[in-house]
Design a protein around this motif. Structure first.
Motif, PDB file in Angstrom:
ATOM      1  N   ALA A  19      -0.788   3.758  -2.294  1.00 47.17           N
ATOM      2  CA  ALA A  19      -2.246   3.627  -2.368  1.00 47.17           C
ATOM      3  C   ALA A  19      -2.965   4.963  -2.422  1.00 47.17           C
ATOM      4  O   ALA A  19      -4.112   5.035  -2.871  1.00 47.17           O
ATOM      5  N   VAL A  53      -5.701  -2.399  -2.386  1.00 46.97           N
ATOM      6  CA  VAL A  53      -7.112  -1.995  -2.448  1.00 46.97           C
ATOM      7  C   VAL A  53      -7.836  -2.814  -3.509  1.00 46.97           C
ATOM      8  O   VAL A  53      -9.002  -3.188  -3.338  1.00 46.97           O
ATOM      9  N   PRO A 102      -7.569   2.385   1.405  1.00 50.12           N
ATOM     10  CA  PRO A 102      -6.342   1.897   2.054  1.00 50.12           C
ATOM     11  C   PRO A 102      -6.364   2.232   3.544  1.00 50.12           C
ATOM     12  O   PRO A 102      -6.510   3.389   3.924  1.00 50.12           O
ATOM     13  N   ALA A 117      -1.637   3.378   5.446  1.00 52.82           N
ATOM     14  CA  ALA A 117      -1.019   4.264   4.463  1.00 52.82           C
ATOM     15  C   ALA A 117      -0.148   5.307   5.143  1.00 52.82           C
ATOM     16  O   ALA A 117      -0.189   6.494   4.813  1.00 52.82           O
ATOM     17  N   SER A 136       0.814  -1.223   0.000  1.00 50.29           N
ATOM     18  CA  SER A 136       0.000   0.000   0.000  1.00 50.29           C
ATOM     19  C   SER A 136       0.845   1.269   0.000  1.00 50.29           C
ATOM     20  O   SER A 136       0.357   2.342   0.354  1.00 50.29           O
TER      21      SER A 136
END
Length: 662
Positions: free
Chosen positions: A397, A405, A436, A439, A394
């Protein structure tokens, strides 16, 4: 009681310390050292947002982590108690959910009668005085919550959670918990004599639990506005003889004007007459502390006050211990606060190279309390369910269509098509909304999903989807799909064309509200201002960040109906997305989103998580923006095809910086 705050400048690090390793001497807090015969030092200590992190261990990464763990916080509790003549320990909620141990205890272990939850076993060994509820206490249902909390050797208080409809008078509400407790504590004054002080603790939970956990609470509970409840109960505490009133507020600090059933109401709670000090939580931030609180009227992030009253927020996952030190003075039969200090003391720091350095070790008794459940959780999270043909990560993301995702959306779509196959909605096109969860941001430079190609275990699925949400689906129009995406685009700051290295990400917008909708294609125009604020209120009516929105290769029909599969949080109104609420829900699944992902991977045996690049940014020639991600993101930089990215050097707090070429 009346409070006479006579503040004196104190340099905390120069005057406070733990037990000196070489001499075993204790450096007392100056309030204890200087208290007169009619004065006493009272130290109040807070943990908050533990989220089942008893061990300093990241179950998602399956490795130790020096930034977390009640076992580490417990170590500084001992030394901090030793600095004061009188002390009490409290918890401010969000104990029971947040890592795989929480899921293991709820879904696998089951908590049979007589069992004590590991986080409660650990807390019982530390001598807590009182606790309150966080919103995540309700994630596994009321019955589970009551069974777990029943094992505590200390009471829980909550003044705004009722068993049914609200009464016209808050004091007539049928509450699940006592609204407050008054602790009669014998304290030593400066001459060594003991006398009694009555300390009242009142607790509050965010009213939004009725949105976030409606599946567990509908028909069984209601919530009252935090400030409204406080105004009713604090005078009752005074009438009962409380010398000091301490608010345990699982509610953050929001500088905006008061509003009904405000989620982060601690600033306005502090203005309630009769409250003397505030412990806050929920936001996973540190107060007193820098940056996050700049510009909020009546909040002093240096002294640690809200409306002049001592206030602390002690981070999350055990990262800090919150301290409020009160110098009390006896005036006849009552006590008056004549001085105070506030601090959030960390369990780790970062060295010059940004590397995490532990400041304390584990407390043996806490480790032993949860050892069996820790080992059972490790076995649980390491169970394989299938394979992935490509890495799941991620790191990018928030700036590009992302494999972590993508796989969530694939699983949700696969599931909902089966569930709606024999319903009136079977012929409607299906879209999937996913965000997400890991992150970076407040979680730090290592807070990202990173699953290598190969075996996928339960720990990896839990890493993809952190919360025990259940699957829900809504039916909405193409226009509402567009506005859903407009709200999500609040993740980004406005970027003027031609700007070089603008700050891309809106730090006040949580990544879990950055929904990517799969099944449509679209671009985000950063040159336009955001249409909605974080509360879903329209602030730029004419703004259209979402451009070229298409379904099936054609401009979307704004009147066409779509099924959008999501989770109970979003479908119930969580995040305050425009027009997305419980009245749009057409399907409520008995299954969690995580269980669906596990079943999808198990059926597919090998998944292909490659992102399909269904969204990107609208080109802005001569324009660039910068953002931060984890240092490990660099190894995946070449894999991102939908946008142009380049390494931009070192970021802050252990992050790496990247440049988006628009």
């Amino acid at each position: 009681m009346s409070c006479r705050f006579d503040l004196h400048p104190i340099t905390r690090r120069s005057l406070l310390g733990g037990i000196a390793a070489s001499s075993a001497l204790v450096l007392l807090h100056p309030f204890t050292a200087r208290a007169a015969a009619n004065q006493a030092h009272l130290r109040l200590m807070e943990t908050t947002d533990i989220h089942v992190n008893v061990f300093p261990y990241d179950y998602y990464a399956d490795k130790p982590n020096d930034t977390m763990g009640l076992a580490r916080t417990a170590t500084i509790i001992d030394s901090i108690r030793a600095e004061a003549a009188n002390s009490l320990l409290i918890d401010n909620g969000d104990l029971l959910q947040g890592n795989p141990m929480g899921d293991y205890m709820a879904y696998q272990h089951g908590m049979k009668n007589g069992d004590v939850h590991p986080v409660i076993k650990a807390m019982n060994r530390l001598g807590y005085t009182v606790g309150t509820l966080g919103n995540h206490e309700f994630n596994y249902g009321l019955d589970f919550m009551f069974k777990v909390l029943g094992g505590a050797n200390f009471p829980f208080v909550c003044a705004n959670l009722t068993k049914g409809q609200l009464s016209s008078d808050p004091k007539k509400d049928d509450l699940y918990f006592k609204p407050y407790v008054i602790v009669e504590k014998q304290i030593k004054d400066g001459s060594g004599n003991e006398s009694q002080v009555k300390i009242g603790f009142i607790g509050f939970v965010p009213p939004q639990i009725m949105l976030w956990d409606i599946k567990n609470l509908e028909g069984r509970a209601q919530t009252r506005d935090i400030v409204e409840a406080a105004k009713a109960w604090v005078p009752a505490m005074k009438e009962e003889g409380a010398d000091i009133v301490i608010a345990l507020s699982h509610s953050g600090i929001d500088g905006s004007a008061p509003s009904e059933k405000m989620e982060n109401a601690s600033l306005h709670l502090a203005a309630v007459d009769g409250i003397d000090a505030i412990f806050t939580g929920h936001q996973h931030l540190v107060f007193p502390g820098p940056k996050s609180w700049d510009g909020i009227a009546n909040a002093d992030p240096v002294k640690g006050t809200l409306h002049g009253k001592p206030t602390v927020m002690a981070g999350f996952w055990g990262s800090h211990l919150g301290l409020i030190d009160l110098l009390l003075e006896k005036d006849g039969k009552s006590w008056t606060i004549v001085d105070f200090t506030a601090e959030a003391r960390p369990i780790y720091h970062r060295d010059d190279s940004k590397k995490v350095v532990a400041d304390v070790g584990d407390k043996k008794e806490v480790i032993e309390a949860a050892k069996a459940e820790h080992e059972a959780t490790l076995a649980y999270v390491r169970t394989p369910v299938g394979k992935t043909s490509a890495p799941l990560y991620s790191y990018f993301a928030l700036v590009a269509d992302d494999p972590s995702v993508q796989i969530v959306s694939q699983a949700q779509t696969w599931y909902i098509k089966q569930m709606l196959a024999d319903t009136e909605f079977k012929d409607l096109p299906v879209l999937s909304a996913a965000a997400p969860f890991k992150a970076g941001g407040r979680g730090g430079a290592d807070y990202y999903t990173d699953v290598p190609a190969g075996d996928v275990a339960i720990k990896n699925v839990a890493d993809l989807y952190l919360y025990p949400n259940t699957v829900q689906a809504v039916v909405i129009t193409g226009n509402q799909v567009k506005n859903w995406l407009e709200m999500s685009a609040g993740m980004f700051n406005e970027v003027k064309p031609g700007t070089v290295d603008a700050e891309l990400l809106n730090g006040d917008f949580p990544s879990y509200n950055f929904d990517v909708i799969d099944g449509v294609t679209y671009q985000i125009d950063l040159s336009q201002p955001r249409k909605y604020d974080n509360d879903g209120k329209t602030i730029n009516e004419s703004s259209n960040r979402i451009q070229n929105l298409q379904f099936d290769g054609k401009p979307i029909d704004l009147d066409q109906k779509f099924v959008v599969v999501t989770n109970n949080y979003r479908a119930g109104g969580g995040g305050k997305f425009p027009e997305i609420a419980a009245d749009k829900v057409v399907f409520q699944a008995p299954d969690t989103n995580r269980d669906v992902i596990v079943r999808f991977i198990h059926e597919q045996r090998t998944i292909n998580p490659s992102a399909d690049s269904n969204w990107t940014f609208k080109p802005l020639p001569g324009t660039s923006a910068v953002f931060q991600s984890g240092p490990k993101a660099k190894q995946f930089l070449a894999d991102v095809k939908s946008v142009k990215l380049e390494d931009a050097g070192e970021g802050a707090e252990g992050f790496a910086k990247f440049r988006l070429l628009l």
